[in-house]
Design a protein around this motif. Structure first.
Motif: not given
Length: 224
Positions: A29-32, A35, A91, A95-99
């Motif tokens: 996972s990551g915000k952008s 990451n 996405k 949370s706006g995070f990518y998985k």
């Protein structure tokens, strides 16, 4: 001189002689996008669009190792190039995070695997919830369409074709309907001949089933 040359290759950091290579497991996972870029890797290309039907733009990324190495490929060949990894990220709308939902280490062709045209990789794109992965060769092309269903990316369509000896041949497969359009003729023909073929596929293949492009003989003498 031979010893010196060997040492230069050994310590240059650009060419690594090896028969097998296993890419690392990329972050879950990551915000952008940043990451998901690991040390000694770079983002070759990406595409954005909704893949799972939640109206939120997801991501497909192709990561490429910065080093060049001799890589043993699933078809038994050895290619001198940089390994590439396909990542598919969903996405989370809250949370706006990518998985990360998929990591494929071998499907994306490498530089050097295109025969007379050494760079076979075309592009990835997302449209109408379908991930399209295309490849371009000197006189031929291939493209694969994947849709997320049953918690997997299923191959729902593929096209392949090319020109050889002033003759054109094309195939357009629809694995959801089990039909394929076959077109052929001369390069100077105003209209190609065509026929529909039944495709004897009882179960959709997933992205993970396909280790490399052009490795599945879906009909006699027709490989995609």
């Amino acid at each position: 001189m031979r010893i010196l040359y060997t040492l230069v290759l050994l310590f240059s950091g650009t060419v690594v002689w090896a028969q097998t290579f296993t890419p690392p497991v990329f972050p879950v996972s990551g915000k952008s996008t940043q990451n998901f870029i690991l040390p000694n890797w770079h983002l070759k290309t990406s595409s954005q669009g909704d893949l799972n039907g939640d109206m939120v733009a997801d991501l497909a990324l192709v990561m490429e190792l910065k080093d060049t190495l001799q890589e043993l490929r699933p078809d038994g060949t050895t290619n001198l190039g940089s390994p590439r990894v396909l990542l598919i990220l969903f996405k989370d709308p809250q949370s706006g995070f990518y998985k990360k939902v998929s990591q494929h280490n071998t499907f994306i062709l490498r530089h050097g695997e295109g025969a007379m045209e050494p760079e076979p990789f075309g592009q990835i794109s997302i449209k109408n919830r379908v991930l399209d992965v295309s490849f371009e060769y000197l006189r031929s092309h291939a493209a694969y369409k994947f849709r997320y269903q049953q918690n997997e990316f299923k191959l729902i369509g593929a096209t392949t074709g090319g020109v050889s000896g002033e003759q054109v041949e094309k195939w357009d497969f629809n694995f959801s309907t089990n039909k394929a359009l076959h077109e052929w003729g001369g390069t100077s023909d105003q209209k190609l001949k065509h026929e529909w073929k039944a495709v004897p596929v009882t179960q959709l293949k997933s992205l993970q089933d396909l280790l490399m492009p052009q490795s599945w003989e879906v009909l006699p003498n027709v490989i995609i």
